[in-house]
Design an enzyme around this catalytic site. Structure first.
Site, PDB file in Angstrom:
ATOM      1  CE1 TYR A   1      -4.091  -2.202   5.603  1.00 25.79           C
ATOM      2  CE2 TYR A   1      -3.066  -0.130   4.965  1.00 25.79           C
ATOM      3  CZ  TYR A   1      -3.658  -1.329   4.611  1.00 25.79           C
ATOM      4  OH  TYR A   1      -3.795  -1.663   3.284  1.00 25.79           O
TER       5      TYR A   1
ATOM      6  CB  SER B   1      -0.907   0.005   1.240  1.00 29.11           C
ATOM      7  OG  SER B   1      -1.540   1.257   1.406  1.00 29.11           O
TER       8      SER B   1
END
EC number: 1.1.1.300
Length: 341
Positions: free
Chosen positions: A210, A197
């Site tokens: 995250y 990501s």
């Protein structure tokens, strides 16, 4: 001795400039895509939206699919989608190459296999990997796609959810790679894809677990890439996928500044996967989508932290996750109320 070092350094400079030139040319001249037909492609998190799209793309390229997911039902739904693609490819009305009404016999019939796996548990990964080797064969392409998000501010997030995020988004890459890399090294053939990501390149507030997990996954990927290069196994390729916010539900509600959002809208999942597939099939080491992510990552590396904060605040990226976190908290409170907790 100094002359030798100077000469070697000069050669290194030439190689660096050549690498930059070749990388630049690939932005304008699209490299030829390799064939993955007949190769075994394993996708983790195949029951999710992105995992399903990856499965569909590899099915269209006639790869044999091995689908891993913790959710049996969604995994089987992905498998049925893949089977339908295979059936359409084998349909004589849609198949190219038929001459005089005589259909050519395909050289192989790709198949799809499903396995219920919790990639966060290494025993589950290793045991299922052994089943795959027995029932399907050696894995040629490993797509580490599985991912989770807790959706809590750090001080409100239970420890077990933090651990779950780290294990699924980062540690699982260790287990899957250790399971399938040895055969790739033996054959000097294979491709490992890390679906990370942009939040593994630069972070934002409210999703500490995250971001940490994606930073870890990228660090693992880069170190492994160097190890494979050091072993001179040029037949094994690595691709790192770092998309911007994908409109796939994981971060539903995430918003940047409304005046800026039209210029940086969430990515459509189909676009994101097609860009990643192009990178995978051309052996591109890294793909950031959209390309402005490269620039943001570069600026983060050279600018002072306070300058980055100013930019974040201008873009509305400093608290972009807050609406998402609020929605998750509201949903959890509603569920608790319904369950009488």
């Amino acid at each position: 001795m100094m002359i030798n070092i100077a000469a070697e350094f000069f050669v290194v400079i030439l190689k660096v400039l050549w690498a930059i030139l070749m990388a630049g040319l690939k932005w304008f001249i699209r490299p030829k895509e390799k064939s993955v037909a007949g190769q075994v492609c394993l996708i983790t998190g195949a029951g999710g939206e992105l995992g399903r799209l990856y499965a569909k793309e590899f099915a269209r390229h006639r790869a044999t699919l091995v689908l891993w997911d913790i959710n049996s039902q969604s995994n089987e739904e992905t498998a049925e989608v893949v089977r339908q693609i295979y059936r359409e490819q084998d349909n004589p009305m849609t198949k190219e190459g038929a001459v005089g009404g005589v259909e050519e016999v395909p050289p192989f019939q790709p198949q799809v296999y499903t396995y219920v796996v919790d990639v966060g548990k290494r025993e589950s990964v290793y045991a299922t990997a052994e089943r795959v080797r027995r029932e399907v064969g050696d894995v040629d392409l490993l797509i580490n796609n599985a991912g989770v998000v807790s959706g809590h501010h750090l001080l409100e997030c239970p420890d077990e959810l933090i651990e779950r995020t780290m294990v699924v988004n980062c540690h699982a890459h260790f287990w899957t790679t250790k399971a399938f890399l040895p055969k790739m090294l033996e054959m000097n053939h294979g491709h490992i894809v890390t679906v990370a990501s942009s939040l593994g390149l630069f972070s934002t507030a409210g999703v500490e677990d995250y971001c940490a997990s994606k930073f870890g996954a990228i660090g693992f990927h880069e170190s492994l890439s160097h190890e494979i290069k050091a072993s001179e196994k040029d037949g094994i390729k690595m691709t790192l996928v770092c998309p911007y916010l994908v409109d796939a539900g994981m971060f539903k509600g995430c918003r940047i500044r409304k005046e800026i959002e039209p210029f940086l809208p969430p990515l459509k999942p189909e676009f994101c996967v097609k860009q990643a597939m192009r990178a995978i099939l051309t052996d591109q080491p890294m793909i950031c989508t959209p390309r402005i992510v490269y620039m943001v990552n570069f600026m983060k590396s050279i600018l002072p932290f306070e300058a980055i904060v100013c930019m974040y605040r201008f873009l509305g990226a400093d608290k972009c996750m807050y609406p998402f976190l609020a929605k998750r908290k509201e949903a959890m409170n509603n569920n608790e109320a319904k369950n009488g907790i």
